[in-house]
Scaffold this motif. Structure first.
Motif, PDB file in Angstrom:
ATOM      1  N   THR A  98       0.844  -1.205   0.000  1.00 19.29           N
ATOM      2  CA  THR A  98       0.000   0.000   0.000  1.00 19.29           C
ATOM      3  C   THR A  98       0.875   1.250   0.000  1.00 19.29           C
ATOM      4  N   SER A  99       0.306   2.327  -0.477  1.00 17.12           N
ATOM      5  CA  SER A  99       0.926   3.642  -0.370  1.00 17.12           C
ATOM      6  C   SER A  99      -0.181   4.622   0.000  1.00 17.12           C
ATOM      7  N   ALA A 100       0.189   5.722   0.608  1.00 12.46           N
ATOM      8  CA  ALA A 100      -0.810   6.659   1.116  1.00 12.46           C
ATOM      9  C   ALA A 100      -0.797   7.937   0.287  1.00 12.46           C
ATOM     10  N   HIS A 101      -1.995   8.421  -0.046  1.00 16.19           N
ATOM     11  CA  HIS A 101      -2.156   9.598  -0.896  1.00 16.19           C
ATOM     12  C   HIS A 101      -2.900  10.684  -0.131  1.00 16.19           C
ATOM     13  N   GLU A 102      -2.420  11.908  -0.240  1.00 17.74           N
ATOM     14  CA  GLU A 102      -3.099  13.041   0.390  1.00 17.74           C
ATOM     15  C   GLU A 102      -4.255  13.486  -0.504  1.00 17.74           C
ATOM     16  N   HIS A 103      -5.454  13.044  -0.160  1.00 17.07           N
ATOM     17  CA  HIS A 103      -6.620  13.340  -0.986  1.00 17.07           C
ATOM     18  C   HIS A 103      -6.979  14.826  -0.916  1.00 17.07           C
ATOM     19  N   ARG A 104      -7.593  15.300  -1.971  1.00 16.82           N
ATOM     20  CA  ARG A 104      -8.187  16.637  -1.952  1.00 16.82           C
ATOM     21  C   ARG A 104      -9.465  16.579  -1.123  1.00 16.82           C
ATOM     22  N   VAL A 105      -9.642  17.548  -0.249  1.00 12.25           N
ATOM     23  CA  VAL A 105     -10.781  17.477   0.674  1.00 12.25           C
ATOM     24  C   VAL A 105     -11.684  18.694   0.616  1.00 12.25           C
ATOM     25  N   THR A 106     -11.302  19.721  -0.144  1.00 16.26           N
ATOM     26  CA  THR A 106     -12.239  20.827  -0.334  1.00 16.26           C
ATOM     27  C   THR A 106     -13.096  20.498  -1.547  1.00 16.26           C
ATOM     28  N   LEU A 107     -14.363  20.821  -1.489  1.00  9.33           N
ATOM     29  CA  LEU A 107     -15.310  20.394  -2.519  1.00  9.33           C
ATOM     30  C   LEU A 107     -14.906  20.875  -3.905  1.00  9.33           C
ATOM     31  N   SER A 108     -14.451  22.125  -4.011  1.00  8.84           N
ATOM     32  CA  SER A 108     -14.115  22.667  -5.336  1.00  8.84           C
ATOM     33  C   SER A 108     -12.888  21.969  -5.922  1.00  8.84           C
ATOM     34  N   ASP A 109     -11.824  21.815  -5.118  1.00 12.04           N
ATOM     35  CA  ASP A 109     -10.611  21.147  -5.609  1.00 12.04           C
ATOM     36  C   ASP A 109     -10.901  19.702  -5.980  1.00 12.04           C
ATOM     37  N   TRP A 110     -11.680  19.034  -5.134  1.00 12.07           N
ATOM     38  CA  TRP A 110     -12.020  17.619  -5.356  1.00 12.07           C
ATOM     39  C   TRP A 110     -12.814  17.451  -6.648  1.00 12.07           C
TER      40      TRP A 110
END
Length: 469
Positions: free
Chosen positions: A282-294
């Motif tokens: 596995t590797s970990a990804h910093e997801h986008r969490v603001t609605l517009s960026d996501w």
């Protein structure tokens, strides 16, 4: 570059995966991706030890290779030999985000060969300082080339057998690279990808992050697979992959700023190489969490469909259907009293016709019914995706003028949420999960249509209807 003709090494062991049903005293195998039925000779069936098969006698290597290609078997990871991690170079494309780069390089650890490629950031000085502190080589590009061009710039400086491409919003987990390297004992393996999970950051937890933890576009699930077009796992992200340098040639397509990872995978497969997905790493990804960026990122992914459709005609089709399954879907969408009986009738005829092609199996009709049922289920799933994701602008317009289209679209939207919620088990209530699920599809579909309009082509929007089973 084409793969070598070297055979799988003695002792290489695979196991039939969970999609496969064994029948006829081990001589019939039904499963794979896409689902199919194959018939083994008595000699071939006798090579198995339960559901496992090792390369240890004449003919077994060819059978193992075939089972890997059609998605019926996967390598048994703990039987694969360890590889030399010192024969690896990490290539890290970066643009801004110095704190993320610092975090990534710390996760890679000391005494590793690392090349950081700054893709013409407005101020690369901080990235240069961080790379130097970590002992990494730093390259600053004079103009922005995008992820593909930045990775290629790093690839040209690699002199090891293997390269790890890893984006600066990733974190390398302990043992991931070592696990992925094991697969390269197969001389035809060009690239292996881990499962991408969400990076847990307490300061960035909200309903979007919880949805992404369960339903990220980069998370391809817990089951290993051979990656190829039209299979259950048809692509992998190159946000973090290990690749055989000699297989990559010049690397990514420099002209693609989105979809370059899918293009690379499909090009390798077309050349005869094998690509593996290995969720044990596995590797970990910093997801986008603001609605517009996501939402913008989801739409951006969708815009890549047009270029992929031009470079790999047919592989990007939003649905792959047999003519008989189209009949089933049309009958059900009609929502008439005769719809279900007609759909059952078409399915019955299809099952009989399929069974006639399976005369060597002991129970051809039983297998034909299973293949048909699998086909119907897949067709219904793809139809729901068409209505809610790929063709949602058409579905919305149709819903305005047609009650039946409206009912079908609403049913698909609700059923998809319920099924996905049960499958993914998110740490989120079903209402907010459903809102995020529909927003995900709306954004991706909008990007898909935008790419098609810009390219003046419907290639990425057209389903593929094939007469052969």
């Amino acid at each position: 570059m084409k793969p070598p003709t070297a055979l799988l090494p003695p002792g290489f062991t695979v196991e039939l995966n969970r999609t496969v049903t064994v029948r006829d005293q081990g001589r019939s195998l039904v499963g794979g991706s896409p689902t199919r039925a194959i018939y083994l000779s008595r000699a071939a069936a006798s090579m198995f030890a339960g559901r496992r098969l090792a390369v240890d006698r004449a003919g077994s290597g060819a059978l193992v290779d075939k089972l890997l290609e059609i998605g019926m078997a996967d390598p048994v990871l703990d039987t694969l030999p360890a590889a030399d991690e010192s024969d690896v170079t990490y290539v890290v494309p970066t643009y801004g985000r110095p704190q993320s780069l610092d975090r990534l390089l710390a996760s890679i650890g000391p005494h590793k060969s690392v090349i950081v490629v700054d893709d013409a950031s407005p101020d690369p000085s901080e990235a240069r300082r961080i790379a130097a502190a970590a002992g990494a080589r730093f390259i600053a590009l004079p103009k922005n080339l995008g992820p593909a061009g930045a990775r290629n710039a790093g690839l040209r400086l690699v002199h090891t057998t293997y390269v790890v491409f890893v984006d600066n919003d990733m974190v390398v987990t302990d043992g991931a690279v070592a696990t992925l390297l094991r697969h390269f004992v197969d001389p035809r393996v060009a690239l292996v990808a881990p499962r991408v999970i969400g990076l847990q950051l307490s300061t960035r937890v909200n309903w979007i992050s919880r949805y992404e933890d369960a339903r990220s576009s980069l998370d391809l699930g817990p089951t290993p697979a051979t990656v190829r077009p039209r299979a259950r796992v048809s692509w992998v992200s190159t946000a973090f992959v290990v690749a055989r340098v000699e297989a990559l040639g010049a690397g990514f397509n420099d002209g693609m700023r989105v979809g370059e990872d899918v293009d690379l995978v499909w090009t390798l497969v077309e050349q005869g190489w094998r690509v593996r997905y290995e969720p044990a790493a596995t590797s970990a990804h910093e997801h986008r969490v603001t609605l517009s960026d996501w939402a913008k990122r989801k739409a951006f992914y969708g815009t890549g469909g047009h270029a992929l459709a031009l470079r790999h005609p047919g592989n990007i089709a939003p649905a792959i259907l047999a003519p008989w399954s189209v009949g089933v879907i049309v009958a059900l969408l009609a929502q008439r009293a005769w719809s279900v009986p007609l759909a059952l009738g078409i399915s019955a005829v299809a099952a009989v016709r399929i069974s006639r092609k399976l005369s060597r199996h002991e129970h051809p009709l039983r297998i034909g019914i299973k293949l048909t049922a699998t086909g119907v289920a897949a067709s219904l799933s793809q139809t729901m995706a068409l209505l809610t994701r790929h063709w949602w602008p058409i579905a919305v317009l149709g819903s305005i003028v047609s009650r039946r289209v409206r009912q079908a679209t609403i049913a698909a939207a609700v059923l998809d949420v319920v099924l996905d919620y049960r499958r993914t088990k998110p740490q989120l209530d079903i209402v907010r999960f459903g809102i995020a699920r529909r927003a995900d599809d709306l954004a991706y579909g909008a990007g898909l249509w935008l790419g098609a309009l810009r390219g003046h082509s419907t290639a990425a929007l057209r389903p593929d209807i094939r007469g052969r089973r």
